[in-house]
Enzyme design. Sequence first.
Site, PDB file in Angstrom:
ATOM      1  N   SER A 118       0.840  -1.192   0.000  1.00  0.00           N
ATOM      2  CA  SER A 118       0.000   0.000   0.000  1.00  0.00           C
ATOM      3  C   SER A 118       0.872   1.237   0.000  1.00  0.00           C
ATOM      4  O   SER A 118       2.018   1.209   0.443  1.00  0.00           O
ATOM      5  CB  SER A 118      -0.910   0.025   1.231  1.00  0.00           C
ATOM      6  OG  SER A 118      -1.623   1.246   1.304  1.00  0.00           O
ATOM      7  N   HIS A 119       0.314   2.317  -0.439  1.00  0.00           N
ATOM      8  CA  HIS A 119       0.985   3.609  -0.348  1.00  0.00           C
ATOM      9  C   HIS A 119       1.029   4.094   1.096  1.00  0.00           C
ATOM     10  O   HIS A 119       1.730   5.051   1.399  1.00  0.00           O
ATOM     11  CB  HIS A 119       0.272   4.628  -1.238  1.00  0.00           C
ATOM     12  CG  HIS A 119       0.562   4.441  -2.683  1.00  0.00           C
ATOM     13  ND1 HIS A 119       0.082   3.369  -3.414  1.00  0.00           N
ATOM     14  CD2 HIS A 119       1.316   5.170  -3.537  1.00  0.00           C
ATOM     15  CE1 HIS A 119       0.517   3.468  -4.650  1.00  0.00           C
ATOM     16  NE2 HIS A 119       1.264   4.550  -4.760  1.00  0.00           N
ATOM     17  N   SER A 120       0.287   3.446   1.959  1.00  0.00           N
ATOM     18  CA  SER A 120       0.226   3.817   3.368  1.00  0.00           C
ATOM     19  C   SER A 120       0.710   2.666   4.244  1.00  0.00           C
ATOM     20  O   SER A 120       0.151   1.570   4.198  1.00  0.00           O
ATOM     21  CB  SER A 120      -1.206   4.186   3.754  1.00  0.00           C
ATOM     22  OG  SER A 120      -1.343   4.265   5.150  1.00  0.00           O
ATOM     23  N   SER A 125       0.714   2.525  -9.103  1.00  0.00           N
ATOM     24  CA  SER A 125       2.170   2.538  -9.029  1.00  0.00           C
ATOM     25  C   SER A 125       2.694   1.451  -8.101  1.00  0.00           C
ATOM     26  O   SER A 125       3.843   1.024  -8.226  1.00  0.00           O
ATOM     27  CB  SER A 125       2.696   3.908  -8.602  1.00  0.00           C
ATOM     28  OG  SER A 125       2.243   4.248  -7.316  1.00  0.00           O
TER      29      SER A 125
END
Length: 130
Positions: free
Chosen positions: A10-12, A70
Amino acid sequence: MKYVSLVLISHSEEIVNGLKKLLNQVQPDVSIAVAGGNDGEIGTNTFRIKEAIESVYSEKGVVILFDLGSALMNAELAIEMLEKTDRIAIADAPLVEGAYIAAVEAGLGKSLDEVVRACEQAKQMVKVER
């Protein structure tokens, strides 16, 4: 490792750590690695993803689930950097629902292909009937 393993991207960092905590409660025997955020910021990191895959890799296989586009690109780059890639699959599934299904199926001893197919069916889930 006895079961197919999971890698959550995840981006987080908080999202994947929380999801891993949930999945560990549901299926504690399935190995789960996470790669979230990028040095305390939002984003993904190819090298962190590679390390996550290596940490849970087994001949049973690894299913990768991700949140946004991404993350997929970085997962693909990470896989290209690995020596063993034949037992790694990227699932086209929603991160939360797909990971939940993947953890349950893996814990039931399903094969890599079966886990991927099951978690990808999460795209078809109807959560609210209208």
